[in-house]
Design a protein around this motif. Structure first.
Motif: not given
Lengths: 768, 209
Positions: A181, A291-293
């Motif tokens: 996150a 981008k955090p997944s």
């Protein structure tokens, strides 16, 4: 023929160019609010029930929609692709129909920011109005399948390399752990390359794993491994940051290509004649935006390189307009405008454009005013979104003649209404390196055209114009001062360059690299004592722990060679080899010093050692070749000197030495050809013209031989051999009195010139 | 039957069969063994949403193949932890991960929960009864219910926070943690603030009739 010259014919080692590599790397981008009167699009619509009977005219997936999706979407949206889900099958499309509707009607997808009509770009991703309408009608009709038999074949996507087997694959040293996150992550992953010799890269592919978390990436070339050098302990785990300052090394070779990667353009193929150079010791730096997944990801990346044997025939360059100095955006200001402009000193073709800002950028315009007043748009983005940033290539190169003024005008929104504003409430924002600072960059890839046949390199003129523009905005910018000085040095304007280096030294008094560059400029300006002094200051200022003093040591050794001070040159070369990494040029500098001191055997040994380190070391090839010629070994001399000439075709001495070796081998036409090249490269070198006259005479071209000899004697009137030769030519032509005068001139210069005396004695007595 | 509208919070009984996606209020005899809220990823029926002592029930609608829903996993996990009870299932707040899409089979969900380290209670909702109960339309979306005796009283449904404004419009980070505020208000017995915008994500794949 010319005496053996021990001086290595190396170009001045000016520390050239500290290139700002901005390719910044960012996070999100502002997107404007939906137009008033229009519902903000959400994804909450649902499909009409499938029981809705499609009318006869309703589009179907098989007939109408699959072709649109295959053309515009599935490059990313396929299993294993960079898109978050697949759109390859009917079931996929139906599953995602509401999002397809939202994303296409709002133009969120396919990602394409430039406004149509403001720059004519290749590979436009913007969906046509017809296709958008078609998708809407299909979804409104309940997303009918149609006759599957009539559907086109789904495209096939290879999970590995699109361009086939790569010539070289580089891989990140360590996986990067992306947290589950948080905000977007920017990281610079360093990929050293194992090359032992220079290669030219015509195409590359980048394959991040897992697909989907990497939003975009810039590949940067760190010519000197400087980033790795600054992070010796932890470079393997990647370096944070968005704007990198790298040391571009000692050669003027400005960044020339946008090596920009986004998910839908995996393979980057350069135009014919425009590969980029990759040298041993260069690092590639993969600057990635992730981008955090939602889950912790282990990110790795491979870079595949495809080589061509041919060096570039066209040398483009990246130029940047920016107004970062004016970025001082008050909180709450929704309409903060900055501008910059730059006048082109030479004709160029614009090949591509890369607009860049961070979260607050909204409207971004670039245009050119041609000398006749005509306005040409470079790009206009009305709704900037950093997440969808890209490089845009022009469909056709855009000719911008000298005198064209490039303009950029960016508008920033620092109000609370800008959803991408990283600060709520908004705060004052300035230019900077962090994602919540701002940038206002417009990069343009230009190719100089209609270039004048002689130097300077037009890229030096572009660099000069660019750096002058930067200094006009920020007079104390160290990088601009340094790069402007280097650009002037490259044009041979050494005094002006030295003044700028002095100015830079006031800001950064003990910079070994600037002291070295200043020394090189002073050396170029002929102030050799001062140059030596600066080199010694640079060595004193350098940290013993790193290699920052090595350039100065090298230049000092070269300067001593140039002054024929061979003992000092030997001492400095030995100091260089004992304190700095061994390289071929240092070895051959020592060889040249030993040769100058008459230590032929030791010199030969050092030159051979240099060739072991790098078989193309010019000074070693040249000097060994010249020694072989002098020792009467023309075959060996020809081999060595041919290699020297092919490595440095701009060296007149190498051509001339090769001519000597050819002449010794009886290859007079080859010798003549080499001498003509040498004369073209160095028209005022008397020795070349003496040699030309001898070879021409030997081939029976007496008239031309006579002309060359006269030219040589004009350049070098004190050459006794020349006058003697002139006398011989005149005597053979029956001009006895003129011949007599020539022999007497030779004897006046050199009274013991035995041949002139004998020739004079052989002439018939003077008629009185 | 309990009539449900958008303006009037629904009421329903706990642990009672759902019939055709409508909630039946019936006798004790009707509400027993058969699974009415779907199953856990191991196939065990879920017959009650509120455990002993639970005052608030939160349903988080998720999909294994929805990127925005997946990006919210850490946030939901954070909230689950924040309101965690020991032993699990006995606290004031009961969280459920609900997978309503037909493609999210027991096997797919088990794999997804493993990948994303989801350890909270999970329901597969293949008949989408909970979707209808909560009026959910997309993933990610949440519904918050007050437990009032044997009834669940929905006090909030919609987005988790304001990070996503629409597809492609995303803040660097959320400014308003609306779900968290709703849970806190519900626990405090205060009026529950409502979401400031629509949920953004992937449409729930509705069952074909």
């Amino acid at each position: 023929m010319k005496a053996l010259r021990a001086l290595a014919l190396l170009p001045l080692l000016a520390t050239f160019g500290m290139l700002l590599v901005h390719q910044s790397v960012q996070a999100h981008a502002p997107a404007a609010a939906p137009p008033s009167g229009q519902e903000p699009w959400s994804t909450s619509q649902t499909l009409p029930s499938k029981s809705t009977e499609p009318s006869a005219s309703s589009p179907t997936w098989s007939h109408d929609i699959a072709p649109v999706l295959y053309k515009n979407c599935t490059t990313c949206h396929h299993p294993g692709g960079a898109g978050p889900f697949s759109l390859l099958t009917y079931a996929d499309a139906r599953r995602r129909a509401p999002q397809i509707l939202d994303a296409t009607q709002s133009r969120f997808m396919p990602p394409w920011l430039p406004e149509p009509g403001y720059g004519d770009f290749a590979e436009v991703r913007r969906l046509s109005d017809d296709d958008r309408a078609l998708l809407k009608r299909w979804i409104d009709a309940g997303a009918p399948e149609g006759d599957l038999k009539s559907a086109p074949h789904a495209p096939h996507y290879d999970a590995t390399w699109q361009l086939g087997k790569p010539d070289l694959v580089l891989e990140t040293a360590q996986p990067f752990t992306l947290p589950a996150a948080g905000t977007d992550v920017f990281r610079n992953l360093i990929l050293p390359n194992p090359l032992k010799e220079t290669r030219y890269v015509r195409a590359l592919e980048i394959l991040p794993t897992p697909a989907g978390v990497v939003h975009h990436a810039n590949l940067l070339i760190d010519r000197t491994g400087s980033l790795r050098g600054h992070h010796p302990a932890d470079w393997q785990s990647g370096i944070p940051g968005m704007e990198l300052l790298m040391d571009a090394g000692n050669r003027f070779d400005p960044d020339s290509h946008f090596l920009f990667w986004k998910p839908d353009t995996r393979a980057l193929v350069e135009p014919d004649g425009m590969p980029w150079r990759l040298d041993p010791g260069n690092d590639l730096v993969l600057n990635i935006h992730m981008k955090p997944s939602g889950k912790q990801e282990t990110v790795t990346a491979k870079v595949a390189l495809y080589f061509t044997p041919d060096p570039p025939t066209h040398l483009p360059m990246l130029l940047q307009l920016d107004a970062d100095d004016k970025l001082n955006i008050p909180p709450g200001d929704s309409n903060f405008v900055v501008e910059d402009s730059l006048t082109l000193p030479v004709d160029v073709e614009a090949l591509g454009v890369y607009p860049h800002a961070h979260y607050l950028g909204r409207d971004m315009q670039g245009w050119a005013i041609l000398p006749g007043g005509e306005k040409k748009w470079l790009v206009w983005i009305k709704d900037w979104d950093i997440n969808r940033q890209s490089v845009y290539s022009y469909r056709e190169p855009l000719l911008l003649p000298a005198g064209t003024v490039l303009h950029m005008k960016y508008t920033f929104d620092n109000s609370a209404e800008n959803p991408h504003n990283p600060h709520l409430p908004p705060v004052l924002v300035r230019a900077g390196n962090r994602s919540d600072d701002e940038m206002s960059h417009l990069w343009l890839q230009v190719l100089p055209v209609n270039t004048a046949p002689n130097p300077p390199d037009p890229r030096l003129l572009l660099e000069e114009a660019w750096m002058r523009n930067r200094l006009a905005k920020s007079p104390d910018d160290e990088v601009s001062l340094y790069n402007l000085a280097a650009a002037l040095s490259g044009q041979g304007k050494f005094a002006a360059a030295a003044a700028l280096y002095e100015q830079e030294l006031k800001l950064e008094p003990n910079s070994a690299r600037t002291l070295t560059a200043l020394g090189a400029a002073l050396e170029g300006a002929g102030q050799l004592d001062k140059a030596e002094n600066r080199y010694r200051s640079a060595i004193a200022a350098a940290s013993p722990a790193d290699s920052s003093g090595c350039d100065a040591r090298f230049d000092l050794a070269q300067l001593s060679l140039r002054r024929n001070d061979f003992p000092t040159a030997e001492n400095e070369s030995r100091a260089l080899l004992s304190t700095c990494p061994e390289d071929a040029e240092s070895r051959s500098a020592l060889g040249a010093a030993l040769l100058g001191e008459g230590k032929i055997e030791d010199a030969t040994h050092e030159f051979h050692r240099a060739l072991e380190l790098d078989a193309k070391t010019f000074a070693a090839l040249y000097n060994l070749g010249a020694m072989a010629a002098d020792a009467g070994q023309p075959d060996q001399a020809v081999t060595l000197l041919e290699a020297a000439v092919s490595g440095l075709p701009a060296s007149p001495d190498a051509h001339e030495k090769l001519a000597v070796a050819y002449a010794q081998s009886g290859r007079l036409p080859d010798a003549l050809a080499q001498l003509r090249i040498a004369a073209r490269l160095a028209p005022s070198d008397a020795q070349t013209h003496f040699s030309l006259s001898q070879v021409l005479d030997a081939q029976g071209q007496s008239e031309e031989a006579f002309a060359e000899l006269k030219q040589a004697l004009q350049l070098d009137p004190q050459n006794a051999d020349g006058w003697n030769n002139l006398g011989a030519l005149l005597a053979r032509g029956g001009q006895i009195e003129a011949a007599r005068a020539a022999y007497q001139r030779a004897l006046a210069i050199q009274p013991d010139h035995a041949q002139a005396r004998a020739n004079l004695a052989r002439l018939p007595a003077a008629q009185h | 039957l309990v009539q449900v509208s958008k303006t009037v919070p629904r009421r329903l009984l706990l642990a009672l069969p759902l019939i055709s996606a409508l909630l039946a209020v019936g006798s004790e005899a009707q509400a027993t063994k058969s699974a009415v809220f779907g199953t856990d990823p191991h196939g065990h029926p879920i017959s009650t949403l509120a455990g002993p002592g639970a005052r608030v029930v939160v349903l988080f609608f998720a999909a294994s193949d929805c990127p925005i829903a997946n990006r919210y996993v850490p946030e939901i996990s954070r909230l689950t932890k924040e309101f965690a009870a020991n032993p699990p299932g006995t606290g004031d707040v009961r969280f459920w991960w609900v997978y309503p899409n037909p493609g999210d089979t027991a096997q797919v969900v088990a794999g997804h929960n493993r990948d994303y380290a989801i350890t909270a209670d999970t329901i597969l909702d293949p008949r989408q009864s909970l979707v209808h109960l909560a009026h959910a339309t997309v993933t990610p979306e949440v519904a918050v219910f007050l437990v009032e005796g044997r009834e669940l009283h929905e006090v909030y449904h919609g987005r988790i926070d304001d990070r996503y404004i629409s597809l492609g419009q995303e803040r660097p980070h959320a400014e308003h943690h609306e779900l968290e505020a709703a849970i806190v208000a519900a626990l405090a017995g205060k009026p529950v603030p409502q979401p400031g915008g629509p949920p953004v994500g992937c449409s729930i794949v509705f069952l074909q009739k």
